[in-house]
Design a protein around this motif. Structure first.
Motif, PDB file in Angstrom:
ATOM      1  N   ALA A  33      26.629 -15.651   4.725  1.00  0.00           N
ATOM      2  CA  ALA A  33      27.711 -14.667   4.671  1.00  0.00           C
ATOM      3  C   ALA A  33      28.425 -14.703   3.331  1.00  0.00           C
ATOM      4  CB  ALA A  33      28.707 -14.920   5.807  1.00  0.00           C
ATOM      5  N   LEU A  34      28.552 -15.881   2.757  1.00  0.00           N
ATOM      6  CA  LEU A  34      29.303 -16.018   1.510  1.00  0.00           C
ATOM      7  C   LEU A  34      28.453 -15.881   0.250  1.00  0.00           C
ATOM      8  CD1 LEU A  34      31.637 -18.961   2.602  1.00  0.00           C
ATOM      9  CD2 LEU A  34      32.230 -16.531   2.379  1.00  0.00           C
ATOM     10  N   VAL A  35      27.132 -16.076   0.363  1.00  0.00           N
ATOM     11  CA  VAL A  35      26.246 -15.966  -0.801  1.00  0.00           C
ATOM     12  C   VAL A  35      25.217 -14.869  -0.496  1.00  0.00           C
ATOM     13  CG1 VAL A  35      24.700 -17.191  -2.371  1.00  0.00           C
ATOM     14  CG2 VAL A  35      26.565 -18.432  -1.239  1.00  0.00           C
ATOM     15  N   PRO A  36      25.522 -13.627  -0.875  1.00  0.00           N
ATOM     16  CA  PRO A  36      24.653 -12.499  -0.511  1.00  0.00           C
ATOM     17  C   PRO A  36      23.194 -12.650  -0.923  1.00  0.00           C
ATOM     18  CG  PRO A  36      26.721 -11.691  -1.395  1.00  0.00           C
ATOM     19  CD  PRO A  36      26.712 -13.185  -1.601  1.00  0.00           C
ATOM     20  N   ARG A  37      22.899 -13.275  -2.035  1.00  0.00           N
ATOM     21  CA  ARG A  37      21.496 -13.377  -2.473  1.00  0.00           C
ATOM     22  C   ARG A  37      20.678 -14.279  -1.559  1.00  0.00           C
ATOM     23  NH1 ARG A  37      24.247 -16.481  -6.292  1.00  0.00           N
ATOM     24  NH2 ARG A  37      23.527 -18.641  -6.388  1.00  0.00           N
ATOM     25  N   TRP A  38      21.321 -15.097  -0.728  1.00  0.00           N
ATOM     26  CA  TRP A  38      20.608 -15.963   0.203  1.00  0.00           C
ATOM     27  C   TRP A  38      20.264 -15.259   1.509  1.00  0.00           C
ATOM     28  CZ3 TRP A  38      23.913 -21.066  -0.109  1.00  0.00           C
ATOM     29  CH2 TRP A  38      23.734 -21.639  -1.364  1.00  0.00           C
ATOM     30  N   ARG A  39      20.847 -14.086   1.752  1.00  0.00           N
ATOM     31  CA  ARG A  39      20.669 -13.411   3.046  1.00  0.00           C
ATOM     32  C   ARG A  39      19.229 -13.062   3.336  1.00  0.00           C
ATOM     33  NH1 ARG A  39      25.754  -9.685   2.171  1.00  0.00           N
ATOM     34  NH2 ARG A  39      27.287 -11.343   2.443  1.00  0.00           N
ATOM     35  N   VAL A 101      20.324  -7.749   9.553  1.00  0.00           N
ATOM     36  CA  VAL A 101      19.705  -6.423   9.679  1.00  0.00           C
ATOM     37  C   VAL A 101      20.332  -5.438   8.691  1.00  0.00           C
ATOM     38  CG1 VAL A 101      19.441  -4.439  11.232  1.00  0.00           C
ATOM     39  CG2 VAL A 101      18.952  -6.748  12.056  1.00  0.00           C
ATOM     40  N   MET A 102      21.661  -5.426   8.615  1.00  0.00           N
ATOM     41  CA  MET A 102      22.333  -4.498   7.686  1.00  0.00           C
ATOM     42  C   MET A 102      21.958  -4.780   6.244  1.00  0.00           C
ATOM     43  SD  MET A 102      26.096  -4.333   9.436  1.00  0.00           S
ATOM     44  CE  MET A 102      26.808  -3.221   8.233  1.00  0.00           C
ATOM     45  N   ASP A 103      21.866  -6.053   5.893  1.00  0.00           N
ATOM     46  CA  ASP A 103      21.508  -6.406   4.521  1.00  0.00           C
ATOM     47  C   ASP A 103      20.092  -5.957   4.192  1.00  0.00           C
ATOM     48  OD1 ASP A 103      22.230  -7.956   2.023  1.00  0.00           O
ATOM     49  OD2 ASP A 103      20.343  -8.923   2.599  1.00  0.00           O
ATOM     50  N   ARG A 104      19.185  -6.068   5.139  1.00  0.00           N
ATOM     51  CA  ARG A 104      17.796  -5.650   4.901  1.00  0.00           C
ATOM     52  C   ARG A 104      17.664  -4.142   4.788  1.00  0.00           C
ATOM     53  NH1 ARG A 104      13.835  -9.244   4.760  1.00  0.00           N
ATOM     54  NH2 ARG A 104      14.354 -11.338   5.369  1.00  0.00           N
ATOM     55  N   ARG A 105      18.548  -3.414   5.444  1.00  0.00           N
ATOM     56  CA  ARG A 105      18.489  -1.948   5.402  1.00  0.00           C
ATOM     57  C   ARG A 105      19.232  -1.346   4.223  1.00  0.00           C
ATOM     58  NH1 ARG A 105      18.916   0.118  11.635  1.00  0.00           N
ATOM     59  NH2 ARG A 105      16.937  -0.774  12.276  1.00  0.00           N
ATOM     60  N   ALA A 106      20.086  -2.128   3.590  1.00  0.00           N
ATOM     61  CA  ALA A 106      20.884  -1.613   2.473  1.00  0.00           C
ATOM     62  C   ALA A 106      19.975  -1.266   1.300  1.00  0.00           C
ATOM     63  CB  ALA A 106      21.913  -2.650   2.048  1.00  0.00           C
ATOM     64  N   VAL A 107      20.232  -0.114   0.691  1.00  0.00           N
ATOM     65  CA  VAL A 107      19.501   0.331  -0.495  1.00  0.00           C
ATOM     66  C   VAL A 107      20.480   0.281  -1.657  1.00  0.00           C
ATOM     67  CG1 VAL A 107      18.266   2.233  -1.585  1.00  0.00           C
ATOM     68  CG2 VAL A 107      18.046   1.844   0.872  1.00  0.00           C
ATOM     69  N   PRO A 108      20.218  -0.531  -2.656  1.00  0.00           N
ATOM     70  CA  PRO A 108      21.155  -0.621  -3.778  1.00  0.00           C
ATOM     71  C   PRO A 108      21.280   0.701  -4.522  1.00  0.00           C
ATOM     72  CG  PRO A 108      19.218  -2.020  -4.143  1.00  0.00           C
ATOM     73  CD  PRO A 108      19.065  -1.387  -2.811  1.00  0.00           C
ATOM     74  N   ALA A 109      22.443   0.925  -5.134  1.00  0.00           N
ATOM     75  CA  ALA A 109      22.724   2.170  -5.847  1.00  0.00           C
ATOM     76  C   ALA A 109      21.758   2.395  -6.997  1.00  0.00           C
ATOM     77  CB  ALA A 109      24.155   2.157  -6.379  1.00  0.00           C
ATOM     78  N   ASP A 110      21.285   1.326  -7.597  1.00  0.00           N
ATOM     79  CA  ASP A 110      20.395   1.476  -8.748  1.00  0.00           C
ATOM     80  C   ASP A 110      18.917   1.441  -8.354  1.00  0.00           C
ATOM     81  OD1 ASP A 110      20.365  -1.156  -7.987  1.00  0.00           O
ATOM     82  OD2 ASP A 110      20.592  -1.961 -10.020  1.00  0.00           O
ATOM     83  N   THR A 146      29.646   2.553   0.921  1.00  0.00           N
ATOM     84  CA  THR A 146      29.951   2.552   2.345  1.00  0.00           C
ATOM     85  C   THR A 146      29.146   1.491   3.066  1.00  0.00           C
ATOM     86  OG1 THR A 146      30.429   4.906   2.245  1.00  0.00           O
ATOM     87  CG2 THR A 146      30.040   3.972   4.421  1.00  0.00           C
ATOM     88  N   ALA A 147      27.841   1.435   2.793  1.00  0.00           N
ATOM     89  CA  ALA A 147      26.990   0.419   3.417  1.00  0.00           C
ATOM     90  C   ALA A 147      27.401  -0.968   2.953  1.00  0.00           C
ATOM     91  CB  ALA A 147      25.524   0.679   3.093  1.00  0.00           C
ATOM     92  N   GLY A 148      27.668  -1.111   1.669  1.00  0.00           N
ATOM     93  CA  GLY A 148      28.100  -2.408   1.138  1.00  0.00           C
ATOM     94  C   GLY A 148      29.427  -2.832   1.719  1.00  0.00           C
ATOM     95  N   GLY A 149      30.316  -1.885   1.939  1.00  0.00           N
ATOM     96  CA  GLY A 149      31.606  -2.195   2.564  1.00  0.00           C
ATOM     97  C   GLY A 149      31.432  -2.670   3.991  1.00  0.00           C
ATOM     98  N   ALA A 150      30.528  -2.033   4.723  1.00  0.00           N
ATOM     99  CA  ALA A 150      30.267  -2.446   6.103  1.00  0.00           C
ATOM    100  C   ALA A 150      29.642  -3.835   6.136  1.00  0.00           C
ATOM    101  CB  ALA A 150      29.359  -1.430   6.797  1.00  0.00           C
ATOM    102  N   VAL A 151      28.726  -4.102   5.216  1.00  0.00           N
ATOM    103  CA  VAL A 151      28.106  -5.427   5.142  1.00  0.00           C
ATOM    104  C   VAL A 151      29.173  -6.471   4.821  1.00  0.00           C
ATOM    105  CG1 VAL A 151      26.496  -6.862   3.822  1.00  0.00           C
ATOM    106  CG2 VAL A 151      25.809  -4.588   4.565  1.00  0.00           C
ATOM    107  N   THR A 152      30.082  -6.145   3.925  1.00  0.00           N
ATOM    108  CA  THR A 152      31.151  -7.075   3.564  1.00  0.00           C
ATOM    109  C   THR A 152      32.055  -7.359   4.763  1.00  0.00           C
ATOM    110  OG1 THR A 152      31.098  -6.311   1.281  1.00  0.00           O
ATOM    111  CG2 THR A 152      33.094  -7.454   1.994  1.00  0.00           C
TER     112      THR A 152
END
Length: 190
Positions: A33-39, A101-110, A146-152
């Motif tokens: 939860a605290l280190v997003p790159r580990w998700r 699940v949310m992290d896997r579905r998130a599509v980065p802006a770039d 929006t997706a990043g906010g929900a994940v946060t």
């Protein structure tokens, strides 16, 4: 059903699995939860460990009830606290799975777009808007925020749930240890 295994009470055996898995689940939940790159790397493993620990809580509770029928109720609050434990670890498990699940579905802006298709290269199936390059970038950026906010938000809730679950695991374990071992080591003047 959850009484003995080969003549030994099942409760202490299952409790040892719970006492190992749930603190690992708490630590793992805090980490992902605290280190997003580990998700993406560790999230599914942590979620599986958390699920296993959570699934063993009702087994520990039921085997504890069977043990009470054999030897009597434990001293202190152990039985009550143990009965509450599932309601602390279940939210942690659900929030952790939601986060993974949310992290896997998130599509980065770039994220690059597939050439000429108007779809994201990650191809999540949604067509990109066709109002020009600037509009596409703004829409994608808004969707990601929006997706990043929900994940946060889910990550923050998972942190709170992990701390609550960890504290309850401590309370249950400490009360159980006191009920079994509370008098050991005290000298009695005689």
């Amino acid at each position: 059903m959850f009484d003995t295994i080969q003549g030994l009470p099942l409760h202490p055996l299952v409790v040892h699995a719970v006492v190992v898995l749930l603190p690992l689940a708490v630590a793992g939940t805090l980490a992902v939860a605290l280190v997003p790159r580990w998700r993406r790397t560790f999230g599914p493993l942590v979620a599986l460990v958390t699920t296993a620990g959570t699934a063993l809580v009702p087994v520990a509770t039921q085997s504890g009830e069977s043990l009470v029928a054999r030897v009597g109720a434990p001293a202190g609050d152990h039985q009550v606290l143990g009965g509450q434990l599932l309601w602390f670890v279940l939210p942690m498990a659900l929030l952790l799975w939601a986060l993974v699940v949310m992290d896997r579905r998130a599509v980065p802006a770039d994220a690059p777009r597939a050439a000429g298709t108007g779809r994201r290269a990650a191809d999540d199936g949604r067509p990109a808007p066709r109002r020009g390059v600037g509009a596409m970038a703004a829409t994608t950026s808004r969707e990601t925020r929006t997706a990043g906010g929900a994940v946060t938000v889910v990550a923050a809730l998972a942190v709170v749930a992990a701390f609550a679950a960890g504290f309850q695991v401590y309370r249950v374990g400490e009360s159980g240890a006191r009920s079994v071992w509370g008098g050991v080591g005290t000298s009695q003047a005689g």
